[in-house]
Motif scaffolding. Structure first.
Motif, PDB file in Angstrom:
ATOM      1  N   ALA A  79     -29.304  24.395 -17.488  1.00  0.00           N
ATOM      2  CA  ALA A  79     -29.218  22.941 -17.613  1.00  0.00           C
ATOM      3  C   ALA A  79     -30.452  22.418 -18.333  1.00  0.00           C
ATOM      4  N   ILE A  80     -30.261  21.387 -19.132  1.00  0.00           N
ATOM      5  CA  ILE A  80     -31.369  20.720 -19.808  1.00  0.00           C
ATOM      6  C   ILE A  80     -32.076  19.817 -18.817  1.00  0.00           C
ATOM      7  N   THR A  81     -33.390  19.874 -18.781  1.00  0.00           N
ATOM      8  CA  THR A  81     -34.174  18.996 -17.920  1.00  0.00           C
ATOM      9  C   THR A  81     -35.283  18.369 -18.752  1.00  0.00           C
ATOM     10  N   GLY A  82     -36.266  17.757 -18.103  1.00  0.00           N
ATOM     11  CA  GLY A  82     -37.368  17.146 -18.831  1.00  0.00           C
ATOM     12  C   GLY A  82     -36.950  15.872 -19.542  1.00  0.00           C
ATOM     13  N   LEU A  83     -37.648  15.537 -20.614  1.00  0.00           N
ATOM     14  CA  LEU A  83     -37.446  14.254 -21.273  1.00  0.00           C
ATOM     15  C   LEU A  83     -36.064  14.097 -21.887  1.00  0.00           C
ATOM     16  N   TYR A 135     -26.982  18.596 -17.962  1.00  0.00           N
ATOM     17  CA  TYR A 135     -28.300  18.007 -17.744  1.00  0.00           C
ATOM     18  C   TYR A 135     -28.649  17.972 -16.259  1.00  0.00           C
ATOM     19  N   ALA A 136     -29.939  18.023 -15.958  1.00  0.00           N
ATOM     20  CA  ALA A 136     -30.435  17.772 -14.607  1.00  0.00           C
ATOM     21  C   ALA A 136     -30.384  16.271 -14.340  1.00  0.00           C
ATOM     22  N   PRO A 137     -30.216  15.836 -13.082  1.00  0.00           N
ATOM     23  CA  PRO A 137     -30.211  14.405 -12.761  1.00  0.00           C
ATOM     24  C   PRO A 137     -31.587  13.783 -12.973  1.00  0.00           C
ATOM     25  N   MET A 138     -31.615  12.451 -13.030  1.00  0.00           N
ATOM     26  CA  MET A 138     -32.832  11.723 -13.398  1.00  0.00           C
ATOM     27  C   MET A 138     -34.079  12.105 -12.602  1.00  0.00           C
ATOM     28  N   PRO A 139     -34.081  12.056 -11.257  1.00  0.00           N
ATOM     29  CA  PRO A 139     -35.334  12.351 -10.543  1.00  0.00           C
ATOM     30  C   PRO A 139     -35.882  13.743 -10.883  1.00  0.00           C
ATOM     31  N   ARG A 140     -34.998  14.750 -10.925  1.00  0.00           N
ATOM     32  CA  ARG A 140     -35.452  16.109 -11.238  1.00  0.00           C
ATOM     33  C   ARG A 140     -35.974  16.182 -12.670  1.00  0.00           C
ATOM     34  N   ALA A 141     -35.267  15.571 -13.598  1.00  0.00           N
ATOM     35  CA  ALA A 141     -35.677  15.622 -14.996  1.00  0.00           C
ATOM     36  C   ALA A 141     -37.036  14.961 -15.204  1.00  0.00           C
ATOM     37  N   VAL A 142     -37.236  13.800 -14.561  1.00  0.00           N
ATOM     38  CA  VAL A 142     -38.505  13.085 -14.711  1.00  0.00           C
ATOM     39  C   VAL A 142     -39.660  13.897 -14.138  1.00  0.00           C
ATOM     40  N   VAL A 143     -39.467  14.444 -12.947  1.00  0.00           N
ATOM     41  CA  VAL A 143     -40.539  15.222 -12.313  1.00  0.00           C
ATOM     42  C   VAL A 143     -40.823  16.503 -13.096  1.00  0.00           C
ATOM     43  N   ASP A 144     -39.789  17.167 -13.602  1.00  0.00           N
ATOM     44  CA  ASP A 144     -40.009  18.365 -14.423  1.00  0.00           C
ATOM     45  C   ASP A 144     -40.833  18.031 -15.663  1.00  0.00           C
ATOM     46  N   ALA A 145     -40.544  16.873 -16.271  1.00  0.00           N
ATOM     47  CA  ALA A 145     -41.325  16.452 -17.436  1.00  0.00           C
ATOM     48  C   ALA A 145     -42.738  16.062 -17.028  1.00  0.00           C
ATOM     49  N   ALA A 146     -42.865  15.378 -15.888  1.00  0.00           N
ATOM     50  CA  ALA A 146     -44.179  14.894 -15.438  1.00  0.00           C
ATOM     51  C   ALA A 146     -45.132  16.052 -15.145  1.00  0.00           C
ATOM     52  N   GLU A 149     -46.733  17.049 -18.376  1.00  0.00           N
ATOM     53  CA  GLU A 149     -47.364  16.017 -19.202  1.00  0.00           C
ATOM     54  C   GLU A 149     -48.869  15.964 -18.942  1.00  0.00           C
ATOM     55  N   ARG A 150     -49.656  16.023 -19.998  1.00  0.00           N
ATOM     56  CA  ARG A 150     -51.115  16.032 -19.871  1.00  0.00           C
ATOM     57  C   ARG A 150     -51.749  14.694 -20.254  1.00  0.00           C
ATOM     58  N   ASP A 151     -51.012  13.834 -20.928  1.00  0.00           N
ATOM     59  CA  ASP A 151     -51.538  12.534 -21.336  1.00  0.00           C
ATOM     60  C   ASP A 151     -51.321  11.525 -20.215  1.00  0.00           C
ATOM     61  N   ALA A 152     -52.401  10.918 -19.723  1.00  0.00           N
ATOM     62  CA  ALA A 152     -52.316  10.026 -18.558  1.00  0.00           C
ATOM     63  C   ALA A 152     -51.453   8.799 -18.827  1.00  0.00           C
ATOM     64  N   VAL A 153     -51.547   8.234 -20.029  1.00  0.00           N
ATOM     65  CA  VAL A 153     -50.769   7.036 -20.355  1.00  0.00           C
ATOM     66  C   VAL A 153     -49.284   7.372 -20.421  1.00  0.00           C
ATOM     67  N   ARG A 154     -48.959   8.457 -21.106  1.00  0.00           N
ATOM     68  CA  ARG A 154     -47.556   8.878 -21.187  1.00  0.00           C
ATOM     69  C   ARG A 154     -47.008   9.220 -19.800  1.00  0.00           C
ATOM     70  N   LEU A 155     -47.857   9.824 -18.961  1.00  0.00           N
ATOM     71  CA  LEU A 155     -47.416  10.207 -17.623  1.00  0.00           C
ATOM     72  C   LEU A 155     -47.026   8.981 -16.808  1.00  0.00           C
ATOM     73  N   ARG A 156     -47.863   7.953 -16.831  1.00  0.00           N
ATOM     74  CA  ARG A 156     -47.532   6.761 -16.050  1.00  0.00           C
ATOM     75  C   ARG A 156     -46.301   6.055 -16.615  1.00  0.00           C
ATOM     76  N   THR A 157     -46.178   6.035 -17.944  1.00  0.00           N
ATOM     77  CA  THR A 157     -44.994   5.435 -18.555  1.00  0.00           C
ATOM     78  C   THR A 157     -43.745   6.201 -18.165  1.00  0.00           C
ATOM     79  N   LEU A 158     -43.853   7.516 -18.169  1.00  0.00           N
ATOM     80  CA  LEU A 158     -42.722   8.369 -17.801  1.00  0.00           C
ATOM     81  C   LEU A 158     -42.266   8.114 -16.371  1.00  0.00           C
ATOM     82  N   LEU A 159     -43.205   7.956 -15.443  1.00  0.00           N
ATOM     83  CA  LEU A 159     -42.857   7.768 -14.038  1.00  0.00           C
ATOM     84  C   LEU A 159     -42.418   6.334 -13.737  1.00  0.00           C
ATOM     85  N   GLU A 172     -37.349   8.400  -4.433  1.00  0.00           N
ATOM     86  CA  GLU A 172     -36.614   9.552  -4.968  1.00  0.00           C
ATOM     87  C   GLU A 172     -37.528  10.455  -5.778  1.00  0.00           C
ATOM     88  N   LEU A 173     -38.403   9.873  -6.575  1.00  0.00           N
ATOM     89  CA  LEU A 173     -39.349  10.674  -7.351  1.00  0.00           C
ATOM     90  C   LEU A 173     -40.327  11.387  -6.427  1.00  0.00           C
TER      91      LEU A 173
END
Length: 323
Positions: A79-83, A135-146, A149-159, A172-173
């Motif tokens: 399954a596809i996960t992440g962003l 695809y993986a569901p939203m909470p799993r996909a977001v956490v897998d991407a998080a 993620e090494r960029d602090a700004v992108r990380l907060r935007t992602l979450l 859920e996250l």
């Protein structure tokens, strides 16, 4: 074995989903190994995207073709996960890079290759299938991407993105973070705490966007209300003073404890003073903004068609009472 003729190969390219196919399937359709190799040479009509996976075109592969190829490489239960999965239905404000992140059962021995990041897991989620891709569901996909993620700004935007658009909640996250691989979870946990602290502003921001789209004057926000004697009635999220109409979407409920939230969320003083109050759950702002706008317009007109009660915003001057 009879070699497949060129017209049949052309037909195969037209009927193969996204033009992506495993070499094993090509062979099963009568395409010889030498024909596959020859057509995938530089300048040929095909190209090899990943080991055992061919694109029946020489053009630059699209993102979707890369996703399909990643699944073909990783296997039927991948399954596809992440962003890519997190952005399936929502623009979270963070774009995927060149990599494609896939989940496979822990028993599989598939390894990363090319642009595909393979994560073996004992917690394969319930999958979402969309247009032939998994695809993986939203909470799993977001956490897998998080977790990657090494960029602090992108990380907060992602979450914060999925919380802001109503795709999933902070709880859920947090539950997904608690249940999953703890490696790389420290930074997402810290970022999620700041997102939790900002839930109030995210809800209010969404409410403001909904209000701007309604055919109404713009309200004032976070307004304390009192009656003609100066008695404090409560704080409302949005206030149309010309008709004494209040809108509550839950922002003050988050700021207060359970006892105070109950007081403000079901404030009897506003109704007793004649204020018309529309209460909208935060999740409905995300799920049905047009329906909420209709409710706002109807409530506003109902307020406009009755005698305005003698209530005032706290900053307004209250007329002197007669002695």
């Amino acid at each position: 074995m009879t070699q497949t003729s060129p017209p049949t190969l052309a037909s195969l390219a037209r009927t193969t989903p996204d033009g992506v196919v495993r070499t094993a399937e090509l062979r099963a359709n009568g395409v010889s190994g030498s024909a596959i190799v020859g057509r995938c040479r530089p300048g040929g009509p095909w190209q090899r995207l990943l080991p055992g996976v061919v694109l029946l075109s020489s053009a630059e592969p699209s993102r979707r073709q890369r996703l399909r190829a990643a699944l073909a490489y990783a296997g039927e239960d991948a399954a596809i996960t992440g962003l890519d999965a997190a952005s399936l239905d929502h623009d979270l404000g963070v774009r995927a890079g060149t990599e494609v992140h896939v989940l496979v059962p822990a028993s599989r021995r598939t390894t990363a290759n090319g642009y595909v990041v393979v994560e073996r897991t004992t917690r394969m989620p319930a999958l979402i299938e969309r247009d032939g891709l998994r695809y993986a569901p939203m909470p799993r996909a977001v956490v897998d991407a998080a977790r990657r993620e090494r960029d602090a700004v992108r990380l907060r935007t992602l979450l914060s993105g999925p919380v802001r658009c109503g795709a999933c909640s902070v709880s859920e996250l947090r539950a997904e973070l608690d249940s999953g691989n703890q490696r790389g979870s420290a930074a997402p946990r810290a970022a999620l705490r700041s997102v939790s602290d900002g839930v109030v502003s995210l809800t209010e921001g969404l409410a403001r966007r909904v209000a701007r789209g309604a055919a109404l004057p713009l309200p004032r926000w976070n307004v304390p209300i009192r009656d003609v004697t100066g008695r404090f009635l409560g704080v409302v999220d949005a206030w149309w003073d010309e008709v004494a109409f209040a809108w509550e979407v839950g922002t003050h409920h988050f700021r207060l404890g359970r006892t105070e939230a109950h007081h403000y969320g079901r404030n009897p003083h506003l109704g007793a003073a004649g204020v018309i109050v529309l209460r909208t759950p935060p999740e409905r702002l995300r799920q049905d903004p047009n329906g909420v706008r209709k409710d706002l317009v109807q409530a506003f007109h109902r307020a406009a068609n009755r005698v305005r009660p003698p209530v005032h915003a706290l900053s307004d001057r209250v007329p002197a009472t007669r002695r």
